[in-house]
Design an enzyme around this catalytic site. Structure first.
Site, mmCIF file in Angstrom:
data_model
loop_
_atom_site.group_PDB
_atom_site.id
_atom_site.type_symbol
_atom_site.label_atom_id
_atom_site.label_comp_id
_atom_site.label_asym_id
_atom_site.label_seq_id
_atom_site.Cartn_x
_atom_site.Cartn_y
_atom_site.Cartn_z
ATOM 1 N N ARG A 65 -33.040 -26.767 -20.976
ATOM 2 C CA ARG A 65 -33.832 -25.539 -20.832
ATOM 3 C C ARG A 65 -33.964 -24.810 -22.162
ATOM 4 O O ARG A 65 -32.971 -24.612 -22.876
ATOM 5 C CB ARG A 65 -33.149 -24.606 -19.825
ATOM 6 N N HIS A 107 -23.150 -23.132 -18.603
ATOM 7 C CA HIS A 107 -23.986 -21.934 -18.560
ATOM 8 C C HIS A 107 -25.120 -22.015 -17.547
ATOM 9 O O HIS A 107 -25.370 -21.072 -16.814
ATOM 10 C CB HIS A 107 -24.564 -21.739 -19.967
ATOM 11 N N GLU A 142 -34.533 -16.739 -30.122
ATOM 12 C CA GLU A 142 -33.392 -17.553 -29.674
ATOM 13 C C GLU A 142 -33.624 -19.012 -30.039
ATOM 14 O O GLU A 142 -34.719 -19.391 -30.453
ATOM 15 C CB GLU A 142 -33.188 -17.382 -28.169
ATOM 16 N N ARG A 171 -29.858 -25.521 -27.858
ATOM 17 C CA ARG A 171 -28.464 -25.378 -27.419
ATOM 18 C C ARG A 171 -27.670 -26.666 -27.323
ATOM 19 O O ARG A 171 -26.478 -26.681 -27.622
ATOM 20 C CB ARG A 171 -28.455 -24.744 -26.028
ATOM 21 N N HIS A 227 -23.594 -23.328 -23.050
ATOM 22 C CA HIS A 227 -23.991 -22.326 -24.046
ATOM 23 C C HIS A 227 -22.999 -22.423 -25.196
ATOM 24 O O HIS A 227 -21.785 -22.456 -24.977
ATOM 25 C CB HIS A 227 -23.965 -20.923 -23.424
HETATM 26 P P1 FAD Z 1 -28.743 -15.441 -9.411
HETATM 27 O O1 FAD Z 1 -29.185 -14.330 -10.256
HETATM 28 O O2 FAD Z 1 -27.510 -16.138 -9.795
HETATM 29 O O3 FAD Z 1 -28.611 -14.929 -7.938
HETATM 30 C C1 FAD Z 1 -28.056 -15.738 -6.929
HETATM 31 C C2 FAD Z 1 -27.761 -14.880 -5.729
HETATM 32 O O4 FAD Z 1 -27.434 -15.684 -4.617
HETATM 33 C C3 FAD Z 1 -26.590 -13.932 -5.923
HETATM 34 O O5 FAD Z 1 -26.923 -12.712 -5.345
HETATM 35 C C4 FAD Z 1 -25.467 -14.606 -5.139
HETATM 36 O O6 FAD Z 1 -24.467 -13.745 -4.681
HETATM 37 C C5 FAD Z 1 -26.257 -15.176 -3.996
HETATM 38 N N1 FAD Z 1 -25.611 -16.294 -3.298
HETATM 39 C C6 FAD Z 1 -25.158 -17.463 -3.816
HETATM 40 N N2 FAD Z 1 -24.647 -18.232 -2.844
HETATM 41 C C7 FAD Z 1 -24.795 -17.555 -1.675
HETATM 42 C C8 FAD Z 1 -24.449 -17.815 -0.328
HETATM 43 N N3 FAD Z 1 -23.842 -18.943 0.053
HETATM 44 N N4 FAD Z 1 -24.747 -16.882 0.601
HETATM 45 C C9 FAD Z 1 -25.335 -15.721 0.254
HETATM 46 N N5 FAD Z 1 -25.664 -15.413 -1.016
HETATM 47 C C10 FAD Z 1 -25.406 -16.323 -1.963
HETATM 48 N N6 FAD Z 1 -31.640 -16.590 -18.507
HETATM 49 C C11 FAD Z 1 -32.677 -16.113 -19.224
HETATM 50 O O7 FAD Z 1 -33.824 -16.480 -18.974
HETATM 51 N N7 FAD Z 1 -32.440 -15.199 -20.202
HETATM 52 C C12 FAD Z 1 -31.202 -14.743 -20.506
HETATM 53 O O8 FAD Z 1 -31.046 -13.913 -21.378
HETATM 54 C C13 FAD Z 1 -30.102 -15.257 -19.797
HETATM 55 N N8 FAD Z 1 -28.840 -14.871 -20.082
HETATM 56 C C14 FAD Z 1 -27.822 -15.308 -19.293
HETATM 57 C C15 FAD Z 1 -26.532 -14.837 -19.529
HETATM 58 C C16 FAD Z 1 -25.494 -15.196 -18.704
HETATM 59 C C17 FAD Z 1 -24.104 -14.683 -18.976
HETATM 60 C C18 FAD Z 1 -25.737 -16.069 -17.618
HETATM 61 C C19 FAD Z 1 -24.623 -16.459 -16.706
HETATM 62 C C20 FAD Z 1 -27.008 -16.573 -17.394
HETATM 63 C C21 FAD Z 1 -28.053 -16.199 -18.229
HETATM 64 N N9 FAD Z 1 -29.346 -16.668 -18.018
HETATM 65 C C22 FAD Z 1 -30.386 -16.185 -18.765
HETATM 66 C C23 FAD Z 1 -29.651 -17.491 -16.867
HETATM 67 C C24 FAD Z 1 -30.247 -16.592 -15.775
HETATM 68 O O9 FAD Z 1 -29.530 -15.391 -15.758
HETATM 69 C C25 FAD Z 1 -30.206 -17.225 -14.421
HETATM 70 O O10 FAD Z 1 -30.700 -18.521 -14.464
HETATM 71 C C26 FAD Z 1 -31.041 -16.424 -13.437
HETATM 72 O O11 FAD Z 1 -30.644 -15.079 -13.476
HETATM 73 C C27 FAD Z 1 -30.888 -16.989 -12.048
HETATM 74 O O12 FAD Z 1 -31.490 -16.114 -11.150
HETATM 75 P P2 FAD Z 1 -31.459 -16.477 -9.605
HETATM 76 O O13 FAD Z 1 -32.111 -15.350 -8.902
HETATM 77 O O14 FAD Z 1 -31.967 -17.833 -9.407
HETATM 78 O O15 FAD Z 1 -29.905 -16.559 -9.258
HETATM 79 C C1 SIN Z 2 -28.350 -15.671 -24.244
HETATM 80 O O1 SIN Z 2 -28.543 -14.464 -24.311
HETATM 81 O O2 SIN Z 2 -27.876 -16.339 -25.163
HETATM 82 C C2 SIN Z 2 -28.659 -16.371 -22.960
HETATM 83 C C3 SIN Z 2 -30.075 -16.709 -22.918
HETATM 84 C C4 SIN Z 2 -30.344 -17.752 -21.874
HETATM 85 O O3 SIN Z 2 -29.429 -18.302 -21.283
HETATM 86 O O4 SIN Z 2 -31.525 -18.056 -21.671
#
Ligand code: FAD
Ligand code: SIN
Length: 537
Positions: A383, A348, A116, A287, A241
């Site tokens: 990032r 993103h 990437e 990015r 993104h």
């Molecule tokens: P999340 O996975 O967002 O989880 C947050 C949780 O908190 C959810 O369950 C939500 O419902 C809950 N929540 C929020 N507010 C409240 C509230 N007030 N009360 C109760 N529950 C609440 N990163 C990578 O490293 N590699 C990738 O390939 C990648 N691809 C991505 C693709 C997409 C489309 C997106 C959107 C992001 C991507 N990212 C990627 C970023 C990465 O997915 C996120 O940064 C990471 O998953 C965040 O994890 P988290 O556990 O911190 O939060």
């Molecule tokens: C992607 O698959 O392009 C998302 C990867 C990331 O947000 O780290």
């Protein structure tokens, strides 16, 4: 109702679930999550998780790529331990049942490694193009098998409960002892009390009109922590993104950077490439560079989108490596093996967040944060792709280890928690106001606090968001709550934090580009932008 457990974990993405699985060996865990447990940014992650597994790759190289991308303000110590602890944490995910795609023949022990933007090696482990879905599946199954964990779906955390420290006791001013939580289905508010609270509520992409993020990403954790007095940092660094699918029928569908990692080129409507004019890594540049280049080209041409061309790869390769993207596009009438994909940049990832130290402790006692909600120092001003899933597992492990050291000497706080006071709130007869304010904030942030900023645009955004915030606060206190209203209040708060941080950084660095200060100013700004009750300028 008061619900008591040793750990209160807010959020069921990778950070919350990974922490909960470990904590269940130590005590009782309540996971509170505002929708179905799978709904999270994690569930939509495509590209994968960056870590050094290839013998030709090195920790030094991953560290250097992360630091280069972070544009001078990563915490180097954090970058080093996140990278170095990565392989062990990945091993844990595999042990918990996550199946990453292997290379070569069936039964191969080697991982297929994606590439990437900004990475100098192939080092991204993935499960085809549905890495996040696979991680959520495995971790949720593991959580379900733990007797010590209760999961509360459709429960919305409203506010953290913090008690002032009794005089004469050591520690920070405040201790977090739980949260008020809205039980959406039963329309009740419960008090969750815990010895430790783990904020794992993810990011805030929904603050912007165009985003890759699902609906849950409304920055609730940042807003709650800010209201409770925690320090917040680097909110100006919102990552856009470059390649979100541009299609009238689809709200937010990402076209993974891994597609560019397999040689896809960005093109203009006339079929010409343009990235060679912006960066030597062309379409695989970091990015911020790619998103800004697309933004510039779109402003120049007046077109609605640019195109991502992967037609040099055949259908068999594409259906094997990117089945989710292939099927989604085909269902919309785009055969990506034959025609380029229309794409636009979209909000993103939030690089800033709740300030934590190297073991996930926030500036409030008893309150830890991990995952996208936190600001750990790993990402600095930008990032590196696929570093966030990695950060989440490393910090949930570190937070767990820190808590293990103090768990047995920590009791429940004996201070009585007052039940939620609904005051004189009545049913709203004007719910349309909430919907309008949502649209206004998202439009305002997109137009004035987007990829390219200026002092005038930021000041204009500040005036509008301040006005809207006052209106929303009034609404919040006068009417009974709904999740829509709670989220609106939180996006207004986080929008305000982004604008304030952006106004404080009078230079351009990483993801923050202000045309009034187009250069970096290392003399004055080689540092985090910290805001919060104790550090307000
Ligand atoms: P999340 O996975 O967002 O989880 C947050 C949780 O908190 C959810 O369950 C939500 O419902 C809950 N929540 C929020 N507010 C409240 C509230 N007030 N009360 C109760 N529950 C609440 N990163 C990578 O490293 N590699 C990738 O390939 C990648 N691809 C991505 C693709 C997409 C489309 C997106 C959107 C992001 C991507 N990212 C990627 C970023 C990465 O997915 C996120 O940064 C990471 O998953 C965040 O994890 P988290 O556990 O911190 O939060
Ligand atoms: C992607 O698959 O392009 C998302 C990867 C990331 O947000 O780290």
């Amino acid at each position: 109702m008061e619900i008591k457990s040793d750990f209160l974990v807010l959020g069921s993405g990778i950070a919350g679930l990974a922490f909960a699985i470990k904590a269940a060996g130590l005590g009782t865990v309540s996971i509170v999550t505002k929708k179905e447990k799978v709904e999270s940014n994690t569930n939509y992650a495509q590209g994968g998780i960056a870590t050094v597994t290839d013998t030709n790759d090195t920790f030094e190289s991953h560290i250097e790529d992360t630091l280069t991308c972070g544009a001078g303000i990563c915490r180097e110590e954090t970058v080093r331990f996140v990278v170095e602890e990565g392989p062990e944490r990945i091993g844990e995910l595999v042990k918990w049942g996550v199946e990453f795609t292997r290379s070569g023949n069936k039964g191969s022990t080697m991982y297929d490694l994606g590439r990437e933007g900004g990475h100098s090696h192939r080092r991204v482990l993935h499960a085809k193009d549905i890495t996040g879905k696979e991680i959520e599946r495995a971790l949720i199954e593991r959580v379900a098998a733990e007797e010590n964990i209760d999961v509360y779906e459709n429960h919305f955390a409203i506010n953290l409960i913090c008690q002032p420290r009794p005089p004469g006791r050591n520690g920070k001013d405040n201790r977090c002892t739980g949260a008020y939580v809205f039980d959406i289905e039963n329309n009740l508010i419960h008090t969750f009390r815990a010895k430790f609270v783990i904020l794992a509520t993810g990011g805030s992409g929904k603050i912007y009109l165009i985003t890759t993020n699902p609906d849950i990403a409304t920055g609730d954790g940042i807003a709650m922590a800010y209201r409770a007095g925690a320090e917040i940092a680097n909110m100006e660094f919102i990552q856009f993104h470059p390649t979100c699918l541009y299609h009238p029928e689809v709200k937010s569908f990402l076209i993974s950077e891994a597609v560019r990692g397999e040689g896809a080129h960005l093109k203009l409507a006339d079929g010409s490439t343009f990235m060679e004019r912006y960066h030597p890594m062309e379409s695989l540049a970091p990015r911020d560079v790619v998103a800004k280049a697309i933004d510039t080209e779109l402003k120049k041409s007046g077109d609605d989108c640019v195109f991502l061309d992967i037609t040099h790869k055949d259908r068999d390769f594409l259906t094997g490596r990117f089945p989710n993207i292939y099927d989604k596009c085909l269902a919309l009438g785009i055969d990506i093996s034959k025609e380029p994909i229309p794409v636009v940049p979209a909000a993103h990832y939030q690089c800033g967040g709740v300030v934590v130290n190297s073991v996930g402790e926030t500036t409030i006692d008893g309150l830890f944060a991990c995952g996208e909600v936190s600001c750990t120092g790993l990402h600095g001003a930008n990032r590196l792709a696929s570093n966030s899933l990695l950060e989440a597992v490393v910090f949930s492990d570190r937070a767990f280890n820190r808590i293990s050291q103090i768990f047995h000497e920590t009791g429940y706080d004996s201070t009585a928690i007052p039940p939620w006071d609904p005051g004189g709130a009545t049913e709203s007869d004007e719910a349309i106001v909430v919907a309008h304010n949502w649209d206004e904030i998202r439009q305002c942030m997109w137009n004035y606090v987007g990829i390219v900023r200026s002092n005038k645009r930021l000041e204009r955004a500040k005036r509008r968001i301040d006005l809207l915030s006052r209106e929303i606060e009034e609404y919040y206190w006068n009417f009974t709550i709904t999740s829509n209203l709670l989220e609106l209040r939180n996006i207004a708060t986080v929008a305000e934090l982004i604008i304030r941080c952006a106004l404080l950084r009078k230079e351009s660095r990483g993801l923050h580009y202000n045309i009034d200060y187009p250069e970096k100013d290392d003399g004055n700004y080689l540092k985090d932008t910290i805001i919060g009750k104790r550090a307000e300028p």
